[in-house]
Design a protein around this motif. Structure first.
Motif, mmCIF file in Angstrom:
data_model
loop_
_atom_site.group_PDB
_atom_site.id
_atom_site.type_symbol
_atom_site.label_atom_id
_atom_site.label_comp_id
_atom_site.label_asym_id
_atom_site.label_seq_id
_atom_site.Cartn_x
_atom_site.Cartn_y
_atom_site.Cartn_z
ATOM 1 N N GLY A 1 0.828 -1.210 0.000
ATOM 2 C CA GLY A 1 0.000 0.000 0.000
ATOM 3 C C GLY A 1 0.864 1.261 0.000
ATOM 4 O O GLY A 1 0.601 2.212 -0.731
ATOM 5 N N LYS A 2 1.910 1.250 0.823
ATOM 6 C CA LYS A 2 2.790 2.424 0.919
ATOM 7 C C LYS A 2 3.657 2.581 -0.333
ATOM 8 O O LYS A 2 3.927 3.695 -0.776
ATOM 9 N N ARG B 1 -5.856 -3.521 2.675
ATOM 10 C CA ARG B 1 -4.786 -2.605 3.103
ATOM 11 C C ARG B 1 -4.388 -1.625 2.014
ATOM 12 O O ARG B 1 -3.519 -0.803 2.218
ATOM 13 N N MET B 2 -4.948 -1.813 0.828
ATOM 14 C CA MET B 2 -4.550 -0.947 -0.282
ATOM 15 C C MET B 2 -5.729 -0.115 -0.755
ATOM 16 O O MET B 2 -5.620 0.612 -1.726
ATOM 17 N N GLN B 3 -6.865 -0.258 -0.068
ATOM 18 C CA GLN B 3 -8.093 0.360 -0.558
ATOM 19 C C GLN B 3 -8.001 1.888 -0.650
ATOM 20 O O GLN B 3 -8.755 2.494 -1.392
ATOM 21 N N GLU B 4 -7.066 2.489 0.093
ATOM 22 C CA GLU B 4 -6.956 3.954 -0.004
ATOM 23 C C GLU B 4 -6.591 4.376 -1.427
ATOM 24 O O GLU B 4 -6.825 5.507 -1.826
ATOM 25 N N HIS B 5 -6.022 3.445 -2.206
ATOM 26 C CA HIS B 5 -5.640 3.786 -3.579
ATOM 27 C C HIS B 5 -6.681 3.356 -4.602
ATOM 28 O O HIS B 5 -6.482 3.535 -5.801
ATOM 29 N N PRO C 1 22.685 -7.889 -3.187
ATOM 30 C CA PRO C 1 21.379 -7.761 -2.530
ATOM 31 C C PRO C 1 21.415 -6.735 -1.388
ATOM 32 O O PRO C 1 22.381 -6.691 -0.633
ATOM 33 N N ARG C 2 20.371 -5.941 -1.322
ATOM 34 C CA ARG C 2 20.318 -4.859 -0.336
ATOM 35 C C ARG C 2 19.460 -5.260 0.856
ATOM 36 O O ARG C 2 18.584 -6.095 0.747
ATOM 37 N N LEU C 3 19.734 -4.597 1.959
ATOM 38 C CA LEU C 3 18.957 -4.827 3.175
ATOM 39 C C LEU C 3 18.466 -3.481 3.702
ATOM 40 O O LEU C 3 19.253 -2.557 3.885
ATOM 41 N N LEU C 4 17.150 -3.370 3.913
ATOM 42 C CA LEU C 4 16.574 -2.088 4.333
ATOM 43 C C LEU C 4 15.632 -2.280 5.513
ATOM 44 O O LEU C 4 15.152 -3.383 5.763
ATOM 45 N N LYS C 5 15.383 -1.162 6.189
ATOM 46 C CA LYS C 5 14.421 -1.184 7.294
ATOM 47 C C LYS C 5 13.235 -0.304 6.927
ATOM 48 O O LYS C 5 13.407 0.795 6.405
ATOM 49 N N THR C 6 12.019 -0.810 7.227
ATOM 50 C CA THR C 6 10.829 0.016 7.021
ATOM 51 C C THR C 6 9.887 -0.143 8.210
ATOM 52 O O THR C 6 9.983 -1.109 8.962
ATOM 53 N N GLN D 1 7.636 4.777 7.450
ATOM 54 C CA GLN D 1 9.076 5.046 7.497
ATOM 55 C C GLN D 1 9.862 4.103 6.594
ATOM 56 O O GLN D 1 9.558 2.923 6.501
ATOM 57 N N GLY D 2 10.895 4.669 5.935
ATOM 58 C CA GLY D 2 11.793 3.865 5.096
ATOM 59 C C GLY D 2 11.217 3.538 3.728
ATOM 60 O O GLY D 2 11.832 2.815 2.946
ATOM 61 N N ILE D 3 10.044 4.059 3.437
ATOM 62 C CA ILE D 3 9.386 3.725 2.170
ATOM 63 C C ILE D 3 10.118 4.375 0.992
ATOM 64 O O ILE D 3 10.351 3.742 -0.041
ATOM 65 N N LYS D 4 10.495 5.631 1.185
ATOM 66 C CA LYS D 4 11.185 6.357 0.118
ATOM 67 C C LYS D 4 12.474 5.622 -0.272
ATOM 68 O O LYS D 4 12.738 5.397 -1.452
#
Lengths: 566, 161, 350
Positions: free
Chosen positions: C77-78, C112-116, C237-242, C248-251
């Motif tokens: 969704g984000k 969870r995606m209905q806002e779109h 391969p990358r590792l990220l936190k969201t 947070q961390g979406i961008k």
């Protein structure tokens, strides 16, 4: 030990019982078979043909029942119960805008009511303003619309807020509505120690059942605890929370689940408050409860009695409460809305009467009786009056209020009380193992349990295992009869337009700087994890609207979206 | 013998239903019980969750290409919400998707709702069996009409960027 | 135009041709209808696919997979929101795990995606894991082709990533995002299985939880040791936190997804993937059709097979007989299909 029956008597009774079971019963059965193979309560508890002292073999009177007004309070929290003072007939109602509500409250006060009860519309319940796109068609429908302090001032215009108490059925926005109330009272010159009433303020059951949630579970509980903590310190006459099983039951739970989940919610709140450094005897007397009275008569009575005993044990043994009042389970009851049906709606009056009787025999402190037209709309005055009269008939004509706990000692009722208690403890144990109700709610456990029970019940109705008169037995197809029900009529659009205009006017007329500063301070306080109550009150006084305050908090806490649980 | 796989040829697509809650009311017991019952009757059910706008529901119905939209409302706001839903479906060229409604609906509102375009209104106390059969009938009728494949582009506005 | 289509295709019916035209002009109604037609391989779906392949604009297909409860739907969704801010049109194929073995299916992923939902630049379609006649993977891969043809720039495929069909679907993705959350080591162990070990990007969601750090370190270690992660020359391969709930961390995540997109274009992997994807779809269609014959043959043989097994007949004989039966039916249909002249009637797809 104070066992009810001695060994010798039990032995004799057992002998006679065997004789009855083996000789007399088969004879009857051969002539007249029983209606069903098996009889169960709505919770699915199998009930026997007959209860005798044998079912209460080890029944210790003093530890299980004791005396009313004394631990474990099974028979009632007051020594004299309704002989001294009847339950409060608290009829929760409301629709429209603040003007309509003001008129209605004044009418009630003229007729001797001092316990007012406010129902809010959906936009207010979920914290959005009347001009929010989501609010269309819902402003003023199921309760009154209160988006600003000005609306609260209008509701209580000409009413001395120091001499009435007000029950507010409000949850996530409870801090805002309480602040409206306090600020309005302050403007009337009423001191804090004279402000009395109740906020429902029970966030966990929102996730389990009522679904008027806004924030995710953790911040939702945090905000509710802020209100309790603040009110314990500043509003000595306020009941900051009403821990509610009603909605859980209405969403489909069994009586056992209703009881267990409500107590588990209560346990979670007590832990949270203790963790904040509050003394248990300081806040526990302020906790109150709210249950449903459904149609399965004895099960409901047993549930209320078990509830009192269990809560007293929890407070005393788990949390070390010292004051008796801390161990009291004070509760409000509402008759069951879902037990009412559209077919032959007049019959709902009878259902409500039976349910109300169960609440009284169960020792409720206050009672709301539903109106027979509620399957269609919020009640008309005609229907609401019958509902109130139902309570009065029980109180003044039947004599059931003249003896304390009149069913105490019934073999069946005592057995059923024990059984419900035992099953409820099992649920509580399971929730404890999950880490308490907050964790259980986060992983969807009670939600699934309630949904499963709702589906099971509906299937039983479809299969004819549960009978509902007019629905699946003596089925009524008479639509004309339903048409005859006089429904409440009001011009919803006019109210919606009026409320939209007023909220716009408030936004234009307030002091912009003061307003902006108040909201910024609220945001920062929420970010720092402080108690938000003083900041909400401050924002309310600066005429920030309900939607703005909730919007600010949503930015900090996030918004809950229910996981797809079926 | 019946436990062994047999040919699936000739059996039609499953009936697809959108079960939706619109507006702010959180009473989802009815919606979820019906959703489960439809699933158990072999339907493909999509649940939108709570607090949907009529527009969200209409878009979901069209994107998912459902056979029937079932709405549950206990807020008393059925007129404005259903009006918006039906208008949006029409705007999206999907007026052929039948819409049914259940909840706390006064009998006197049934006729006006039907005039507005609601195909069926289930009053409180309607059995699951009746709901399932009605939805099945509406879906089959629509499919029998040939599922109007072509959509008139002129009816659509505001699609795409 | 219509004539041209018919000359090329021979089999594209006028109504379907109109539908495709409307879908290309952005009608969500038409796209919705086409997705339904593509759910099951038959004459119509094959002709649609054949026709729309030419409109592909090389959309980036992003597979989002991970353990249940990691918050994939919320995260998707984000991601949709962030892609929209960057001006992309986004389509989602939500493969919903909530289908029981029997009966129908009950899907709530799009919740969870209905806002779109009302955003005309977003299209969300749910697919059940069971109950589709041609199988989940055929429906999902065909949906990807349709979205690619109808102008969506980013196609997100969300799935739990268990079961062969879901693994097939993930293999069609350009970029695989594996989502996990703070918590038990068992979850991490689960990442070392199937599609989850070949992620291009790993995400620790719900990173606001205190246990997030430990999970992050554990994963970072696993990636370093190359226990998980799809290595490609030029991409580590990358590792990220969201924290999807808090946004947070979406961008950063979307930046990384785009970075991977640039990488696969530069290296030619993107185009290669489209060919692979279509080859896989063709293979799955053939398999699905053959499976129908086997089903049918088996259905007719059931009693004989049971008797044969009861009578202790040799297994190879039983299998050969079933195969012969299936092959016979298939051969007859194929022959009658090709005898019809220029029209390529696909057997089993009448």
């Amino acid at each position: 030990m104070a066992n009810l029956f001695d060994e010798k008597a039990l032995k004799e009774i057992a002998e006679k019982y065997t004789e009855w079971e083996e000789k007399i019963v088969p004879e009857w059965l051969s002539r007249l078979p029983e209606r069903q193979k098996e009889f169960t309560t709505l919770s699915g508890i199998r009930v026997k043909r007959l209860y005798t002292p044998l079912d209460l073999k080890d029944f210790d009177y003093l530890s299980k029942l004791g005396f009313p007004g004394d631990y474990p309070f099974t028979r009632g929290i007051h020594a004299t119960m309704y002989r001294a003072r009847l339950w409060t007939m608290r009829m929760f109602s409301g629709y429209g805008g603040p003007e309509e509500t003001n008129k209605r409250l004044k009418f009630l006060i003229e007729h001797g009511e001092t316990g007012l009860s406010l129902a809010f519309d959906y936009p207010t319940l979920v914290g959005v303003d009347p001009d929010d796109p989501m609010a269309e068609g819902e402003v003023g429908v199921v309760g009154v619309s209160v988006p600003t302090l000005l609306d609260m001032e209008i509701i209580f215009d000409g009413i001395d807020m120091g001499s009435v108490t007000t029950n507010m059925t409000i949850n996530p926005p409870a801090p805002v509505l309480l602040s409206f109330y306090v600020a309005a009272a302050e403007k009337q010159g009423v001191p804090y120690h004279k402000i009395g009433g109740t906020t429902q303020n029970d966030p966990l059951k929102e996730f389990i059942a009522q679904k008027s949630y806004v924030f995710p579970p953790e911040p939702a509980v945090k905000v509710a605890m802020d209100l309790i903590e603040w009110s314990v310190k500043h509003l000595p006459k306020w009941n900051p929370i009403s821990i509610s099983g009603y909605h859980i039951r209405e969403a489909g739970a069994t009586a056992v689940q209703e009881l267990a989940f409500t107590l588990a919610d209560g346990i979670e709140y007590v832990r949270q408050l203790i963790a904040r450094g509050l003394d248990v005897d300081e806040f526990a007397p302020r906790l109150s409860f709210f249950f449903a009275a459904h149609i399965n008569f004895f099960e409901e009575i047993a549930k209320f009695r078990a509830a009192r005993r269990m809560w007293a044990r929890i407070m005393k043994d788990w949390f070390g409460a010292k004051k008796k009042r801390s161990m009291w389970m004070r509760f409000h009851v509402q008759t069951s809305g879902v037990s009412l049906v559209a077919q032959e709606p007049w019959n709902n009056i009878v259902r409500t009467a039976i349910e109300a009787l169960a609440a009284v025999l169960g020792g409720a402190q206050s009672l709301h009786t539903n109106s027979f037209d509620e399957p269609f709309r919020v009640p008309s005055e005609f229907a609401a009056k019958i509902a109130l009269r139902t309570q009065q008939i029980i109180a003044y004509e039947t004599g059931v209020a003249d003896v304390v706990d009149p069913l105490g000692g019934s073999y069946y009722v005592e057995w059923l009380t024990d059984e419900i208690e035992e099953q409820a403890w099992k649920y509580i144990d399971r929730i404890e193992r999950m880490g308490g109700m907050l964790e259980a709610v986060k992983n969807g456990y009670p939600q699934r349990e309630v949904m499963d029970a709702a589906y099971r019940f509906q299937k039983e109705v479809e299969e004819g295992k549960r009978l509902i008169v007019g629905v699946n037995i003596f089925r009524s197809e008479d639509i004309e009869e339903i048409r005859k029900v006089p429904l409440l009529e009001f011009d919803q659009r006019e109210i919606e337009e009026r409320q939209k205009k007023r909220v716009k006017m408030v936004r234009e007329m307030r002091n912009k700087q003061k307003w902006e500063r108040a909201l910024n301070e609220l945001r920062r306080a929420a970010e720092r994890g402080e108690n938000i109550m003083p900041y909400v009150l401050n924002a309310v006084k600066a005429y920030a609207t309900l939607g703005e305050i909730m919007g600010t908090l949503k930015e900090v806490y996030g918004v809950y979206v229910e996981p797809p649980e079926f | 013998m019946s436990s062994l796989p047999s040919s699936s040829r000739g059996r039609g697509r499953r009936i697809k239903v959108l079960v939706a809650k619109m507006g702010l009311d959180g009473h989802d017991r009815g919606a979820k019980v019906v959703a489960r019952a439809l699933r158990d009757a072999g339907f493909e059910v999509i649940y939108t969750g709570l607090r949907q706008t009529p527009e969200q529901v209409a878009y979901a119905a069209v994107q998912e290409d459902v056979d029937v939209v079932g709405v549950s409302l206990l807020s008393g706001a059925h007129f404005p919400l259903m009006r918006r839903l039906i208008a949006k479906l029409k705007e999206l060229g999907a007026e052929d998707i039948p819409v049914v409604l259940g909840g706390t609906i006064p009998v006197i509102d049934v006729e006006p709702l039907k005039k507005m375009g609601v195909r069926e209104v289930f009053l409180p106390g309607t059995s699951l069996k009746e709901i399932i059969e009605t939805i099945r009938r509406l879906a089959e009728e629509r499919r029998a009409r040939g599922e109007t494949l072509a959509v008139s582009a002129s009816r659509e506005r505001g699609q795409g960027d | 135009m219509q004539l041209a289509i018919n000359r090329v295709m021979g089999v594209l019916s006028p109504s379907v041709a109109t539908l495709i035209e409307e879908a290309r002009r952005g009608s969500i109604r038409a796209i919705g209808r086409i997705l339904t037609l593509l759910e099951e391989p038959d004459q119509t779906s094959l002709s649609i696919l054949q026709h729309i392949y030419r409109y592909s604009r090389g959309a980036q297909v992003i597979g989002v997979t991970g353990i249940p409860g990691a918050g994939k739907s919320t995260l998707v969704g984000k991601i949709i929101g962030e892609f929209r801010r960057r001006g992309y049109r986004v389509a989602v194929v939500a493969i919903d795990p909530s289908s029981p073995l029997t009966r129908g299916s009950l899907m709530g992923d799009r919740l969870r995606m209905q806002e779109h939902a009302t955003d005309p630049g977003v299209f969300i379609r749910s697919l059940p894991t069971r109950g589709l006649k041609g199988g989940l993977s055929v429906a999902a891969l065909a949906a990807i082709e349709a979205f690619d043809a109808f102008g969506y720039d980013k196609i997100i495929v969300e799935t739990v990533g268990v079961g062969q069909s879901e693994v097939d679907v993930m293999h069609a993705a350009h970029t695989i995002v594996v989502v996990t959350m703070p918590g038990a080591g068992d979850d991490i162990q689960a990442l070392k299985a199937g599609v989850m070990e070949i992620g291009d990007i790993y995400v620790v969601n719900k990173s606001d939880k205190p246990e997030a750090r430990q999970t992050y370190e554990y994963l970072s270690f696993a990636l370093e040791k190359e226990e998980v992660g799809r290595e490609a020359p030029g991409w580590t391969p990358r590792l990220l936190k969201t924290s999807a709930v808090m946004g947070q961390g979406i961008k950063e995540l979307v930046d990384t997804i785009e970075e991977h997109h640039r990488f696969i274009h530069k290296t030619g992997l993107a185009a290669k993937k489209v060919v692979e994807r279509r080859a896989l779809l063709a293979k799955l269609i053939v398999e699905s059709i053959i499976a129908r014959y086997v089903d049918e043959a088996f259905g007719g043989l059931v009693e004989r097979i049971v008797k044969a097994i009861e009578g202790n007949e040799p297994l190879p004989n039983i299998v050969m007989e079933a195969l012969r039966e299936a092959a016979k039916r298939l051969y007859e249909d194929v022959r009658s299909g090709t005898d019809g002249g220029s029209k390529a009637n696909i057997p089993g797809c009448s």
